[in-house]
Design a protein around this motif. Structure first.
Motif, mmCIF file in Angstrom:
data_model
loop_
_atom_site.group_PDB
_atom_site.id
_atom_site.type_symbol
_atom_site.label_atom_id
_atom_site.label_comp_id
_atom_site.label_asym_id
_atom_site.label_seq_id
_atom_site.Cartn_x
_atom_site.Cartn_y
_atom_site.Cartn_z
ATOM 1 N N ILE A 1 5.216 32.094 0.301
ATOM 2 C CA ILE A 1 5.677 32.308 -1.066
ATOM 3 C C ILE A 1 7.120 32.785 -1.022
ATOM 4 O O ILE A 1 7.482 33.643 -0.222
ATOM 5 N N THR B 1 9.893 33.715 -3.994
ATOM 6 C CA THR B 1 10.285 33.826 -5.396
ATOM 7 C C THR B 1 11.663 34.464 -5.523
ATOM 8 O O THR B 1 12.028 34.973 -6.582
ATOM 9 N N PRO C 1 10.476 29.280 -8.033
ATOM 10 C CA PRO C 1 9.529 29.795 -7.036
ATOM 11 C C PRO C 1 9.058 28.680 -6.110
ATOM 12 O O PRO C 1 8.927 27.522 -6.522
ATOM 13 N N TYR D 1 6.070 27.673 -3.284
ATOM 14 C CA TYR D 1 4.776 27.983 -2.689
ATOM 15 C C TYR D 1 4.422 26.870 -1.714
ATOM 16 O O TYR D 1 4.600 25.688 -2.007
#
Length: 117
Positions: A50, A52, A57, A59
């Motif tokens: 992850i 951010t 963002p 993932y």
């Protein structure tokens, strides 16, 4: 800089666990955080990531966990979580969280996940 991973345990197939990775000494929210796992006799593999820290963002989930594992983060608690659902025996491994800060890689101590009937 320290990372502490926790939340592992023993569950039956189909069960759930939530792993936590808590950081100290730096702001975890400023960096990408990855989860790796290592099963007995196998190489360590990347499970998810992850990031951010940018506007968009990011993932990542390895194919074998897509749709079952979900990453989240709580910057107020300086933590990242890996929610693992529909666990399978092949998910059995030691799970590690990892962060790269200023080109240096930091690892949590690992938490054991065992999926067995």
């Amino acid at each position: 800089v320290q990372l502490q991973a926790s939340g592992g345990g023993s569950v039956q197939p189909g069960g759930s666990l939530r792993l936590s990775c808590v950081a100290s000494g730096f702001s975890l929210g400023d960096y990408a955080v990855a989860w790796f796992r290592q099963a007995p006799g196998k190489e360590r593999e990347a499970v998810s990531c992850i990031d951010t820290s940018d506007e968009t963002p990011y993932y990542y989930y390895t194919d074998s966990v897509k749709g079952r594992f979900t990453l989240s983060r709580d910057n107020a608690k300086n933590s990242v979580y890996l929610q693992m659902n529909s666990l399978k025996p092949e998910d059995t491994a030691v799970y590690y969280c990892n962060v790269v800060v200023l080109l240096k890689s930091y690892w949590g101590q690992g938490t054991q996940v065992t999926v067995s009937s």
